[in-house]
Design an enzyme around this catalytic site. Structure first.
Site, short mmCIF file in Angstrom:
data_model
loop_
_atom_site.label_atom_id
_atom_site.label_comp_id
_atom_site.label_asym_id
_atom_site.label_seq_id
_atom_site.Cartn_x
_atom_site.Cartn_y
_atom_site.Cartn_z
N SER A 94 0.83 -1.22 0.00
CA SER A 94 0.00 0.00 0.00
C SER A 94 0.86 1.26 0.00
CB SER A 94 -0.89 0.03 1.24
OG SER A 94 -1.68 -1.11 1.31
N1 SAH Z 1 -0.20 -5.14 4.18
C1 SAH Z 1 0.54 -5.40 2.95
C2 SAH Z 1 -0.30 -5.10 1.72
C3 SAH Z 1 -0.78 -6.36 1.22
S1 SAH Z 1 -1.85 -6.38 -0.19
C4 SAH Z 1 1.86 -4.67 2.91
O1 SAH Z 1 2.14 -3.88 3.81
O2 SAH Z 1 2.63 -4.91 1.97
C5 SAH Z 1 -3.04 -7.53 0.43
C6 SAH Z 1 -2.53 -8.93 0.71
O3 SAH Z 1 -3.64 -9.65 1.21
C7 SAH Z 1 -2.01 -9.68 -0.50
O4 SAH Z 1 -0.70 -10.10 -0.28
C8 SAH Z 1 -2.98 -10.87 -0.62
O5 SAH Z 1 -2.37 -12.06 -1.06
C9 SAH Z 1 -3.47 -10.99 0.81
N2 SAH Z 1 -4.75 -11.69 0.98
C10 SAH Z 1 -5.87 -11.64 0.21
N3 SAH Z 1 -6.84 -12.42 0.74
C11 SAH Z 1 -6.33 -12.95 1.88
C12 SAH Z 1 -6.84 -13.84 2.88
N4 SAH Z 1 -8.08 -14.35 2.82
N5 SAH Z 1 -6.04 -14.18 3.91
C13 SAH Z 1 -4.78 -13.69 4.02
N6 SAH Z 1 -4.23 -12.86 3.09
C14 SAH Z 1 -4.99 -12.50 2.04
#
Ligand code: SAH
Length: 218
Positions: free
Chosen positions: A59
């Site tokens: 993000s």
């Molecule tokens: N917080 C992260 C941003 C991640 S983007 C950072 O600081 O980089 C969102 C993430 O959520 C992705 O990596 C995706 O694979 C994950 N995601 C999506 N659905 C999910 C679920 N049900 N359980 C765990 N992770 C999930």
């Protein structure tokens, strides 16, 4: 310290969002260049989301900072993050919270769970536990949580997350498919829930049993 000037410039650019000093201090300390793929290092201190592979993104710093402020993080809390991605958001949260307290961060894609774990280790954060599973169920084994931070957009609020929130707890979650809103959900001492709209956002989808089902395309 490496990239210190870039971090200071980034922090100054975040002031227009009225971010708290404690969150700005954390952003100033976390080496975002250690949380992006090597081809993105030159862009690490631009206030922008960046690709981290597997169609996912880290993000934008202003979004990480705003979510941390909405969560009202403090020392000693038990925190759950859904969507570890690069591990950067978890690193900023742990900087705000200090050494006391726990952060559990769930990632459904194994390659990213490993990426997040390695990035956190490189950056010197040993108190975040990364788990690889469907986080839409929450993490009952370490519940209840003072704070839950979801960094992927859900179709609606997953019930297990509300159930795993402590009284006086806060859940921050984006909801919606193309048209997404960020919500702050609070549980009071009696267990009553209030849901506050914090504005329009863009996140990747939360994929899972209580999220979007990629197979049927809902
Ligand atoms: N917080 C992260 C941003 C991640 S983007 C950072 O600081 O980089 C969102 C993430 O959520 C992705 O990596 C995706 O694979 C994950 N995601 C999506 N659905 C999910 C679920 N049900 N359980 C765990 N992770 C999930």
């Amino acid at each position: 310290m490496e990239y210190e000037r870039e971090r200071k410039r980034l922090v100054n650019s975040l002031r227009e969002y009225n971010i708290s000093e404690k969150t700005l201090n954390a952003i100033k300390k976390v080496s975002r260049h250690l949380f992006v793929p090597s081809v993105q290092i030159a862009n690490a201190y631009i206030d922008h989301p960046l690709p981290i592979g597997y169609a996912q993104t880290i993000s934008a710093p202003h979004m990480v900072a705003m979510m941390c402020d909405f969560l009202d993080l403090r020392e000693g809390l038990n925190v759950l993050e859904i969507g570890a991605g690069s591990g950067y958001n978890a690193a900023v949260m742990t900087e705000i919270m200090g050494k006391k307290g726990n952060i559990y961060s769930i990632e459904r894609l194994e390659k990213l769970a490993v990426f997040a774990q390695e990035n956190l280790k490189k950056a010197g954060y040993s108190n975040v536990e990364i788990l690889c599973k469907d986080g839409s169920h929450g993490l009952p084994e370490h519940a209840p949580y003072d704070r839950i931070c979801v960094t992927a957009s859900a179709p609606c609020t997953p019930l297990p997350l509300v159930e795993q929130l402590k009284p006086e707890g806060i859940l921050v979650i984006p909801e919606g498919k193309r048209y997404q809103r960020l919500y702050r959900i609070r549980k009071d001492m009696e267990g009553n829930i209030t849901k506050e709209d914090c504005g329009g956002v863009i996140f990747v989808p939360l994929v899972g049993d209580h999220g979007f089902n990629m197979l049927c395309g809902n």
